[in-house]
Design a protein around this motif. Structure first.
Motif, PDB file in Angstrom:
ATOM      1  N   ASP A 133      40.022  37.801  50.256  1.00 31.65           N
ATOM      2  CA  ASP A 133      40.486  38.604  49.130  1.00 31.65           C
ATOM      3  C   ASP A 133      40.033  40.054  49.269  1.00 31.65           C
ATOM      4  O   ASP A 133      38.929  40.324  49.748  1.00 31.65           O
ATOM      5  CB  ASP A 133      39.928  38.058  47.809  1.00 31.65           C
ATOM      6  CG  ASP A 133      40.354  36.624  47.559  1.00 31.65           C
ATOM      7  OD1 ASP A 133      41.511  36.295  47.872  1.00 31.65           O
ATOM      8  OD2 ASP A 133      39.531  35.833  47.071  1.00 31.65           O
ATOM      9  N   ALA A 134      40.881  40.973  48.833  1.00 30.63           N
ATOM     10  CA  ALA A 134      40.463  42.374  48.743  1.00 30.63           C
ATOM     11  C   ALA A 134      39.435  42.475  47.614  1.00 30.63           C
ATOM     12  O   ALA A 134      39.530  41.765  46.610  1.00 30.63           O
ATOM     13  CB  ALA A 134      41.658  43.263  48.455  1.00 30.63           C
ATOM     14  N   GLU A 135      38.441  43.335  47.788  1.00 33.19           N
ATOM     15  CA  GLU A 135      37.384  43.475  46.791  1.00 33.19           C
ATOM     16  C   GLU A 135      37.274  44.925  46.336  1.00 33.19           C
ATOM     17  O   GLU A 135      37.391  45.845  47.135  1.00 33.19           O
ATOM     18  CB  GLU A 135      36.051  43.012  47.364  1.00 33.19           C
ATOM     19  CG  GLU A 135      36.048  41.548  47.739  1.00 33.19           C
ATOM     20  CD  GLU A 135      34.736  41.084  48.330  1.00 33.19           C
ATOM     21  OE1 GLU A 135      34.192  40.108  47.813  1.00 33.19           O
ATOM     22  OE2 GLU A 135      34.265  41.713  49.287  1.00 33.19           O
ATOM     23  N   VAL A 136      37.067  45.092  45.047  1.00 35.31           N
ATOM     24  CA  VAL A 136      36.881  46.412  44.441  1.00 35.31           C
ATOM     25  C   VAL A 136      35.538  46.355  43.717  1.00 35.31           C
ATOM     26  O   VAL A 136      35.357  45.573  42.791  1.00 35.31           O
ATOM     27  CB  VAL A 136      38.014  46.750  43.442  1.00 35.31           C
ATOM     28  CG1 VAL A 136      37.798  48.129  42.856  1.00 35.31           C
ATOM     29  CG2 VAL A 136      39.372  46.640  44.109  1.00 35.31           C
ATOM     30  N   ILE A 137      34.596  47.203  44.171  1.00 32.94           N
ATOM     31  CA  ILE A 137      33.256  47.185  43.594  1.00 32.94           C
ATOM     32  C   ILE A 137      32.964  48.551  42.976  1.00 32.94           C
ATOM     33  O   ILE A 137      33.040  49.576  43.653  1.00 32.94           O
ATOM     34  CB  ILE A 137      32.190  46.837  44.646  1.00 32.94           C
ATOM     35  CG1 ILE A 137      32.513  45.458  45.256  1.00 32.94           C
ATOM     36  CG2 ILE A 137      30.797  46.856  44.032  1.00 32.94           C
ATOM     37  CD1 ILE A 137      31.599  45.043  46.372  1.00 32.94           C
ATOM     38  N   ALA A 138      32.653  48.541  41.683  1.00 30.69           N
ATOM     39  CA  ALA A 138      32.335  49.770  40.957  1.00 30.69           C
ATOM     40  C   ALA A 138      30.832  49.859  40.786  1.00 30.69           C
ATOM     41  O   ALA A 138      30.186  48.889  40.383  1.00 30.69           O
ATOM     42  CB  ALA A 138      33.014  49.768  39.595  1.00 30.69           C
ATOM     43  N   THR A 139      30.284  51.025  41.118  1.00 32.49           N
ATOM     44  CA  THR A 139      28.879  51.300  40.850  1.00 32.49           C
ATOM     45  C   THR A 139      28.821  52.089  39.555  1.00 32.49           C
ATOM     46  O   THR A 139      29.422  53.157  39.435  1.00 32.49           O
ATOM     47  CB  THR A 139      28.241  52.111  41.992  1.00 32.49           C
ATOM     48  OG1 THR A 139      28.430  51.403  43.223  1.00 32.49           O
ATOM     49  CG2 THR A 139      26.760  52.337  41.747  1.00 32.49           C
ATOM     50  N   MET A 140      28.117  51.539  38.588  1.00 37.75           N
ATOM     51  CA  MET A 140      28.014  52.179  37.285  1.00 37.75           C
ATOM     52  C   MET A 140      26.978  53.301  37.352  1.00 37.75           C
ATOM     53  O   MET A 140      26.151  53.347  38.258  1.00 37.75           O
ATOM     54  CB  MET A 140      27.615  51.144  36.231  1.00 37.75           C
ATOM     55  CG  MET A 140      28.489  49.894  36.238  1.00 37.75           C
ATOM     56  SD  MET A 140      30.240  50.240  36.072  1.00 37.75           S
ATOM     57  CE  MET A 140      30.292  50.721  34.375  1.00 37.75           C
ATOM     58  N   LYS A 141      27.001  54.188  36.391  1.00 37.55           N
ATOM     59  CA  LYS A 141      26.010  55.273  36.347  1.00 37.55           C
ATOM     60  C   LYS A 141      24.602  54.739  36.169  1.00 37.55           C
ATOM     61  O   LYS A 141      23.638  55.384  36.543  1.00 37.55           O
ATOM     62  CB  LYS A 141      26.365  56.270  35.258  1.00 37.55           C
ATOM     63  CG  LYS A 141      27.606  57.061  35.634  1.00 37.55           C
ATOM     64  CD  LYS A 141      27.856  58.206  34.707  1.00 37.55           C
ATOM     65  CE  LYS A 141      29.083  58.971  35.208  1.00 37.55           C
ATOM     66  NZ  LYS A 141      29.468  60.041  34.320  1.00 37.55           N
ATOM     67  N   GLY A 166      23.528  52.319  37.865  1.00 34.47           N
ATOM     68  CA  GLY A 166      23.161  51.774  39.160  1.00 34.47           C
ATOM     69  C   GLY A 166      23.614  50.338  39.366  1.00 34.47           C
ATOM     70  O   GLY A 166      23.584  49.822  40.472  1.00 34.47           O
ATOM     71  N   HIS A 167      24.062  49.709  38.302  1.00 34.87           N
ATOM     72  CA  HIS A 167      24.533  48.319  38.352  1.00 34.87           C
ATOM     73  C   HIS A 167      25.891  48.267  39.046  1.00 34.87           C
ATOM     74  O   HIS A 167      26.736  49.130  38.829  1.00 34.87           O
ATOM     75  CB  HIS A 167      24.631  47.784  36.921  1.00 34.87           C
ATOM     76  CG  HIS A 167      24.978  46.352  36.823  1.00 34.87           C
ATOM     77  ND1 HIS A 167      24.109  45.353  37.167  1.00 34.87           N
ATOM     78  CD2 HIS A 167      26.117  45.739  36.420  1.00 34.87           C
ATOM     79  CE1 HIS A 167      24.702  44.181  36.975  1.00 34.87           C
ATOM     80  NE2 HIS A 167      25.921  44.399  36.517  1.00 34.87           N
ATOM     81  N   LYS A 168      26.110  47.256  39.902  1.00 37.82           N
ATOM     82  CA  LYS A 168      27.395  47.100  40.588  1.00 37.82           C
ATOM     83  C   LYS A 168      28.196  45.976  39.932  1.00 37.82           C
ATOM     84  O   LYS A 168      27.655  44.927  39.617  1.00 37.82           O
ATOM     85  CB  LYS A 168      27.186  46.800  42.063  1.00 37.82           C
ATOM     86  CG  LYS A 168      26.590  47.975  42.800  1.00 37.82           C
ATOM     87  CD  LYS A 168      26.633  47.776  44.283  1.00 37.82           C
ATOM     88  CE  LYS A 168      26.116  49.044  44.939  1.00 37.82           C
ATOM     89  NZ  LYS A 168      26.553  49.162  46.307  1.00 37.82           N
ATOM     90  N   ILE A 169      29.499  46.241  39.750  1.00 38.30           N
ATOM     91  CA  ILE A 169      30.388  45.277  39.118  1.00 38.30           C
ATOM     92  C   ILE A 169      31.619  45.097  40.000  1.00 38.30           C
ATOM     93  O   ILE A 169      32.220  46.083  40.445  1.00 38.30           O
ATOM     94  CB  ILE A 169      30.837  45.759  37.723  1.00 38.30           C
ATOM     95  CG1 ILE A 169      29.638  45.900  36.801  1.00 38.30           C
ATOM     96  CG2 ILE A 169      31.865  44.810  37.133  1.00 38.30           C
ATOM     97  CD1 ILE A 169      29.993  46.465  35.444  1.00 38.30           C
ATOM     98  N   CYS A 170      31.976  43.856  40.244  1.00 38.10           N
ATOM     99  CA  CYS A 170      33.210  43.555  40.966  1.00 38.10           C
ATOM    100  C   CYS A 170      34.373  43.594  39.988  1.00 38.10           C
ATOM    101  O   CYS A 170      34.318  42.977  38.933  1.00 38.10           O
ATOM    102  CB  CYS A 170      33.113  42.172  41.610  1.00 38.10           C
ATOM    103  SG  CYS A 170      31.915  42.094  42.943  1.00 38.10           S
ATOM    104  N   LEU A 171      35.399  44.344  40.348  1.00 44.63           N
ATOM    105  CA  LEU A 171      36.569  44.483  39.488  1.00 44.63           C
ATOM    106  C   LEU A 171      37.703  43.619  40.018  1.00 44.63           C
ATOM    107  O   LEU A 171      37.854  43.445  41.226  1.00 44.63           O
ATOM    108  CB  LEU A 171      37.013  45.943  39.440  1.00 44.63           C
ATOM    109  CG  LEU A 171      35.958  46.958  38.997  1.00 44.63           C
ATOM    110  CD1 LEU A 171      36.528  48.370  39.101  1.00 44.63           C
ATOM    111  CD2 LEU A 171      35.479  46.663  37.601  1.00 44.63           C
ATOM    112  N   ASP A 172      38.495  43.098  39.111  1.00 38.84           N
ATOM    113  CA  ASP A 172      39.653  42.284  39.477  1.00 38.84           C
ATOM    114  C   ASP A 172      40.761  43.212  39.981  1.00 38.84           C
ATOM    115  O   ASP A 172      41.308  44.000  39.205  1.00 38.84           O
ATOM    116  CB  ASP A 172      40.134  41.491  38.265  1.00 38.84           C
ATOM    117  CG  ASP A 172      41.308  40.594  38.572  1.00 38.84           C
ATOM    118  OD1 ASP A 172      41.735  40.522  39.751  1.00 38.84           O
ATOM    119  OD2 ASP A 172      41.798  39.940  37.635  1.00 38.84           O
TER     120      ASP A 172
END
Length: 95
Positions: A63-71, A73-79
Motif C-alpha cells: 500500500d502507498a503510505e502518507v505520513i504526517a508529522t505534526m508540529k 512531533g507526533h507522526k500520524i498515518c493518513l488514509d
C-alpha cells in the motif's frame, strides 16, 4: 576443534553483517515493512501539520503510505483514499 571455532567465527561475522546492513537501511529511511498499521481519515487542519511524507507502494509494502508529522512531533498515518488527503497529495505533487 579448530574447524568448529572457524565455523563459529564465520557464522558470527555473517550475523553481524546482516544486522548492520538492516540497521543501515533503516538509518537512510528505507523500511523493510509497512510503517502504517492504522490510518487516520478524519480531517486534520493544515496548521497542525509540519511535514507530509509520501511513500509509494513497493516491495516493502503493498500500500502507498502518507505520513504526517505534526508540529508536536507526533507522526500520524493518513488514509490516502480520504478526500482531503488526496487534495494534500495533489498539492505536494504539483510543487
Amino acid at each position: 576443534m579448530n574447524c568448529k571455532i572457524t565455523g563459529s567465527v564465520v557464522i558470527l561475522c555473517l550475523a553481524l553483517a546482516a544486522v548492520s546492513e538492516g540497521m543501515s537501511l533503516k538509518s537512510i529511511g528505507l523500511e523493510l515493512r509497512c510503517q502504517c498499521i492504522e490510518k487516520e481519515s478524519r480531517f486534520i487542519h493544515p496548521r497542525q501539520i509540519q511535514n507530509v511524507e509520501l511513500f509509494p507502494s513497493g516491495p516493502h509494502c503493498k500500500d502507498a503510505e502518507v505520513i504526517a508529522t505534526m508540529k508536536s512531533g507526533h507522526k500520524i498515518c493518513l488514509d490516502p483514499n480520504a478526500h482531503w488527503v488526496k487534495i494534500v497529495i495533489k498539492r505536494i505533487l504539483e510543487r
